[in-house]
Motif scaffolding. Structure first.
Motif, PDB file in Angstrom:
ATOM      1  N   ARG A 142       0.832  -1.210   0.000  1.00  0.00           N
ATOM      2  CA  ARG A 142       0.000   0.000   0.000  1.00  0.00           C
ATOM      3  C   ARG A 142       0.861   1.252   0.000  1.00  0.00           C
ATOM      4  NH1 ARG A 142      -3.625  -0.245   5.089  1.00  0.00           N
ATOM      5  NH2 ARG A 142      -3.830   1.975   4.522  1.00  0.00           N
ATOM      6  N   VAL A 143       1.891   1.249   0.825  1.00  0.00           N
ATOM      7  CA  VAL A 143       2.767   2.412   0.910  1.00  0.00           C
ATOM      8  C   VAL A 143       3.524   2.613  -0.395  1.00  0.00           C
ATOM      9  CG1 VAL A 143       4.798   3.370   2.082  1.00  0.00           C
ATOM     10  CG2 VAL A 143       2.982   2.282   3.420  1.00  0.00           C
ATOM     11  N   LEU A 144       3.962   1.527  -1.011  1.00  0.00           N
ATOM     12  CA  LEU A 144       4.662   1.622  -2.300  1.00  0.00           C
ATOM     13  C   LEU A 144       3.760   2.263  -3.345  1.00  0.00           C
ATOM     14  CD1 LEU A 144       7.065   0.989  -4.156  1.00  0.00           C
ATOM     15  CD2 LEU A 144       6.072  -1.294  -4.507  1.00  0.00           C
ATOM     16  N   SER A 145       2.499   1.844  -3.367  1.00  0.00           N
ATOM     17  CA  SER A 145       1.548   2.416  -4.323  1.00  0.00           C
ATOM     18  C   SER A 145       1.365   3.906  -4.071  1.00  0.00           C
ATOM     19  CB  SER A 145       0.213   1.682  -4.208  1.00  0.00           C
ATOM     20  OG  SER A 145      -0.759   2.277  -5.039  1.00  0.00           O
TER      21      SER A 145
ATOM     22  N   THR B 230      12.429   8.860  -5.717  1.00  0.00           N
ATOM     23  CA  THR B 230      12.946   8.501  -7.038  1.00  0.00           C
ATOM     24  C   THR B 230      14.226   7.691  -6.880  1.00  0.00           C
ATOM     25  OG1 THR B 230      12.057  10.575  -7.921  1.00  0.00           O
ATOM     26  CG2 THR B 230      13.687   9.418  -9.270  1.00  0.00           C
ATOM     27  N   ALA B 231      14.431   6.757  -7.766  1.00  0.00           N
ATOM     28  CA  ALA B 231      15.619   5.904  -7.710  1.00  0.00           C
ATOM     29  C   ALA B 231      16.888   6.742  -7.682  1.00  0.00           C
ATOM     30  CB  ALA B 231      15.638   4.960  -8.914  1.00  0.00           C
ATOM     31  N   GLY B 232      17.831   6.346  -6.826  1.00  0.00           N
ATOM     32  CA  GLY B 232      19.111   7.033  -6.710  1.00  0.00           C
ATOM     33  C   GLY B 232      19.154   8.087  -5.629  1.00  0.00           C
ATOM     34  N   GLU B 233      18.019   8.419  -5.028  1.00  0.00           N
ATOM     35  CA  GLU B 233      17.999   9.465  -4.007  1.00  0.00           C
ATOM     36  C   GLU B 233      18.503   8.938  -2.666  1.00  0.00           C
ATOM     37  OE1 GLU B 233      14.417  12.445  -5.389  1.00  0.00           O
ATOM     38  OE2 GLU B 233      13.888  10.704  -4.175  1.00  0.00           O
ATOM     39  N   ARG B 234      19.183   9.837  -1.929  1.00  0.00           N
ATOM     40  CA  ARG B 234      19.612   9.544  -0.558  1.00  0.00           C
ATOM     41  C   ARG B 234      18.520  10.073   0.369  1.00  0.00           C
ATOM     42  NH1 ARG B 234      24.752   8.431   0.544  1.00  0.00           N
ATOM     43  NH2 ARG B 234      24.571   9.494   2.558  1.00  0.00           N
ATOM     44  N   VAL B 235      17.871   9.177   1.088  1.00  0.00           N
ATOM     45  CA  VAL B 235      16.701   9.525   1.880  1.00  0.00           C
ATOM     46  C   VAL B 235      17.005   9.337   3.365  1.00  0.00           C
ATOM     47  CG1 VAL B 235      14.261   9.059   2.317  1.00  0.00           C
ATOM     48  CG2 VAL B 235      15.191   8.803   0.000  1.00  0.00           C
ATOM     49  N   GLY B 236      16.877  10.409   4.126  1.00  0.00           N
ATOM     50  CA  GLY B 236      16.991  10.319   5.577  1.00  0.00           C
ATOM     51  C   GLY B 236      15.619  10.072   6.171  1.00  0.00           C
ATOM     52  N   VAL B 237      15.483   9.045   6.983  1.00  0.00           N
ATOM     53  CA  VAL B 237      14.209   8.725   7.613  1.00  0.00           C
ATOM     54  C   VAL B 237      14.210   9.322   9.021  1.00  0.00           C
ATOM     55  CG1 VAL B 237      12.571   6.911   8.213  1.00  0.00           C
ATOM     56  CG2 VAL B 237      14.177   6.569   6.317  1.00  0.00           C
ATOM     57  N   ALA B 238      13.302  10.256   9.274  1.00  0.00           N
ATOM     58  CA  ALA B 238      13.222  10.901  10.584  1.00  0.00           C
ATOM     59  C   ALA B 238      12.572   9.929  11.563  1.00  0.00           C
ATOM     60  CB  ALA B 238      12.415  12.191  10.492  1.00  0.00           C
ATOM     61  N   VAL B 239      13.340   9.463  12.533  1.00  0.00           N
ATOM     62  CA  VAL B 239      12.859   8.457  13.475  1.00  0.00           C
ATOM     63  C   VAL B 239      12.950   9.012  14.896  1.00  0.00           C
ATOM     64  CG1 VAL B 239      13.111   6.092  14.313  1.00  0.00           C
ATOM     65  CG2 VAL B 239      13.683   6.626  11.929  1.00  0.00           C
ATOM     66  N   SER B 240      11.798   9.114  15.556  1.00  0.00           N
ATOM     67  CA  SER B 240      11.770   9.561  16.949  1.00  0.00           C
ATOM     68  C   SER B 240      11.868   8.390  17.912  1.00  0.00           C
ATOM     69  CB  SER B 240      10.475  10.323  17.221  1.00  0.00           C
ATOM     70  OG  SER B 240       9.356   9.448  17.115  1.00  0.00           O
ATOM     71  N   GLY B 241      11.471   7.217  17.435  1.00  0.00           N
ATOM     72  CA  GLY B 241      11.422   6.032  18.272  1.00  0.00           C
ATOM     73  C   GLY B 241      10.007   5.541  18.497  1.00  0.00           C
TER      74      GLY B 241
ATOM     75  N   GLU C 148      12.018  -2.302   3.705  1.00  0.00           N
ATOM     76  CA  GLU C 148      11.405  -3.361   2.907  1.00  0.00           C
ATOM     77  C   GLU C 148      11.277  -2.954   1.444  1.00  0.00           C
ATOM     78  OE1 GLU C 148       7.479  -6.286   3.400  1.00  0.00           O
ATOM     79  OE2 GLU C 148       8.035  -4.902   5.000  1.00  0.00           O
ATOM     80  N   LEU C 149      11.150  -1.640   1.204  1.00  0.00           N
ATOM     81  CA  LEU C 149      10.883  -1.154  -0.148  1.00  0.00           C
ATOM     82  C   LEU C 149      12.105  -0.559  -0.848  1.00  0.00           C
ATOM     83  CD1 LEU C 149       7.498   0.707   0.528  1.00  0.00           C
ATOM     84  CD2 LEU C 149       7.789  -1.509  -0.603  1.00  0.00           C
ATOM     85  N   ARG C 150      13.238  -0.438  -0.159  1.00  0.00           N
ATOM     86  CA  ARG C 150      14.355   0.307  -0.752  1.00  0.00           C
ATOM     87  C   ARG C 150      14.885  -0.352  -2.012  1.00  0.00           C
ATOM     88  NH1 ARG C 150      19.406  -0.466   3.524  1.00  0.00           N
ATOM     89  NH2 ARG C 150      19.127  -2.697   3.894  1.00  0.00           N
ATOM     90  N   GLY C 151      14.855  -1.679  -2.092  1.00  0.00           N
ATOM     91  CA  GLY C 151      15.300  -2.335  -3.312  1.00  0.00           C
ATOM     92  C   GLY C 151      14.380  -2.030  -4.478  1.00  0.00           C
TER      93      GLY C 151
END
Length: 553
Positions: A7-10, A19-30, A43-46
């Motif tokens: 669902r999230v991929l869609s 977009t492919a090739g982007e460096r993505v920082g995931v903001a994680v609070s915990g 799970e989706l990065r590939g």
């Protein structure tokens, strides 16, 4: 692949978030939402072709609990062999220093860190990230330096864990406070980030806006992933928590089980409508509206294209405008420019277009037109009457009605504006600009028990106020009783004792509730109106217009 990941991929593909090739920082609070976001993107990065890292900002609001959150997130990054970017700051101290709410201070500091990560090239120093004490971990929670520092560039995007529930709550809060279509757009899927030069340097994206919080919690349970509980999320002193715990469940139970989804759909509809109108407005401002610099604001050499020399008389020198006028123009809290629009065209357009155009002219010129101002302008525009009739507008502007056109005229700054009395209503949680005092005012509601760290001289006990707040200049005979003094005094005497100069003294602002002055610039609020521990308070914030909004202590 988990069904929620699909669902999230869609959603990501439909909204073109990553977009492919982007460096993505995931903001994680915990917490649940951000940890679920990280696990979903892992799970989706590939499939997406992106490079992930973990970003954490420690607000230092919960003591050891905040430190434990950072350790947990750092451990999560280490376990999945991801770079870890962390920063921290004392949010409570910043809120007190800037006279803003803790939520506002937290957001400003957190997003400032995000902006840095998006806008900086970390090649020169991959371990130290400004502002200090930021550090970059190579998958370790102990802040060890990279053994072999890689060639690290700034992130392309930062993903945050805002959910459909957050969206619904935001729409509700804005409806309660009052908002137009722009405000109802609430949390946007994309947020463009600009650097100090105003150039786009990256984006903040929200991949989970279509997902409920409960679905994310179930996802983490399904994959056996623990998370941290933030105790502040249950604190009902915060408006969002009250909306989340009280209003949304009530609406779901008593009115519509799908109310959250409907509110999120409303936000999406509003954003689409706003995008359309913004394109239309851009066209109007460039063609329909005619902009012109006032004649008095131009140097003499630019005012006359032709100069006639008369024999026997000295020629007129081409002097620039005097320095004092130039200073007043540069420091004006609005753009020194006039605007005109065809009256026939304006009156022939639907009322929605008329409102949008008036609002756009105000925003472009630096005037904050409220709904009541817009409606007054529309009524004035359609009225019959003599040519040249004027309507007074905020900040000293005026609207001149002529048979063929409507002219928005900027104040003439050649001479300082004469002192005049002023009196404006100050609604709670709204900003009021008062050009006469050279400042803006805001009355911020502080929940009961949350007033620690604020300047008590500017805190009023909400229950003690006899009526709505009004901002006005003091008048002859006014008396004020500052806290820590023996008795009330005339305002005139208080200002004389402070050696306030006469021109400034005349327009010195006070706040009135009922028939009493409850606040006065530069003095502590009266003892009878001061807030006590456990009481709901109203924080009065006055900001200087010339300094770009610096609070006046």
């Amino acid at each position: 692949m988990h069904s929620l990941a699909q669902r999230v991929l869609s959603h990501i593909r439909r909204q073109e978030l990553l977009t492919a090739g982007e460096r993505v920082g995931v903001a994680v609070s915990g917490g649940i939402d951000s940890v679920a976001l990280l696990r979903l993107l892992l799970e989706l990065r590939g499939e997406l072709g992106i490079v992930l890292s973990v970003v954490h900002f420690n607000h230092k609001l919960r003591g050891e609990e905040s430190g434990a959150d950072q350790e947990f997130v750092g451990g999560l990054a280490r376990y999945h062999d991801l770079e870890f970017f962390a920063d921290s700051d004392d949010v409570a101290a910043r809120a007190a220093e800037e006279h803003i709410s803790v939520e506002t201070a937290a957001r400003e500091l957190r997003y400032g860190f995000f902006r840095h990560l998006l806008g900086e090239d970390q090649t020169a120093d991959p371990q130290g990230l400004k502002p200090t004490p930021s550090v970059a971990f190579n998958g370790t929670a102990e802040a060890e330096p990279f053994p072999n520092p890689p060639h690290v560039h700034s992130l392309s995007k930062i993903a945050t864990g805002h959910t459909l529930d957050d969206q619904a709550e935001t729409v509700l809060m804005r409806m309660i406070r009052g908002a137009g279509l722009r405000g109802l757009g609430a949390i946007h899927p994309h947020l463009l980030v600009e650097d100090d030069d105003g150039e786009a340097c990256g984006e903040i994206v929200r991949p989970l806006l279509g997902v409920r919080h409960r679905d994310l919690e179930q996802y983490l349970k399904d994959i056996g992933q623990p998370w941290r509980e933030d105790s502040s999320n249950t604190d009902e002193r915060f408006t969002r928590n009250r909306v989340r715990k009280l209003i949304v469940p009530l609406l779901e139970k008593e009115f519509n089980p799908a109310v959250a989804e409907n509110l999120a759909e409303l936000a999406e509809i509003a954003r689409g409508e706003e995008d359309y109108w913004e394109n239309e407005i851009a066209g109007w401002l460039g063609t329909t509206v005619q902009w012109s610099e006032p004649d008095w604001a131009r140097p003499i050499s630019e005012r006359s294209l032709i100069q006639i020399a008369i024999p026997g008389l000295p020629s007129t020198p081409n002097h620039p405008i005097d320095s004092s006028l130039e200073s007043r123009i540069d420091n004006a809290p609005w753009k020194v420019v006039n605007a005109s629009v065809s009256r026939m065209w304006f009156l022939g357009e639907p009322i929605a277009v008329q409102r949008r155009l008036v609002k756009a002219i105000g925003e472009h010129a630096g005037i904050a037109f409220e709904f009541k101002h817009v409606e007054e302008i529309l009524r004035f525009a359609v009225e019959d009457g003599p040519s040249g009739r004027e309507l007074s507008l905020p900040l000293g502007w005026k609207l001149v009605r002529e048979p063929e056109q409507l002219r928005f005229v900027t104040p003439d700054l050649r001479e300082p504006a004469p002192a005049r009395d002023y009196d404006y209503e100050l609604p709670v949680s709204r900003r009021l600009t008062v050009v006469e005092s050279g400042s803006s005012f805001e009355a911020r509601r502080i929940p009961a028990g949350a007033n620690a760290g604020y300047n008590p001289d500017n805190l009023l006990a909400a229950e003690s106020l006899p009526g709505p707040l009004r901002v006005r200049n003091w008048r002859a005979g006014d008396r004020f009783w500052p806290a820590h003094t023996k008795s009330p005094k005339k305002v005139k005497e208080l200002l004389q004792e402070r050696h306030v100069a006469l021109p400034e003294r005349r327009l010195w602002p006070v706040l009135v509730s009922g028939d009493e002055i409850v606040w006065m610039r530069g003095f502590p609020v009266p003892a009878k109106f001061r807030t006590k521990p456990g009481q709901e308070a109203v924080l009065i914030v006055e900001s200087d217009l010339k300094s770009g909004g610096t609070p006046i202590s």
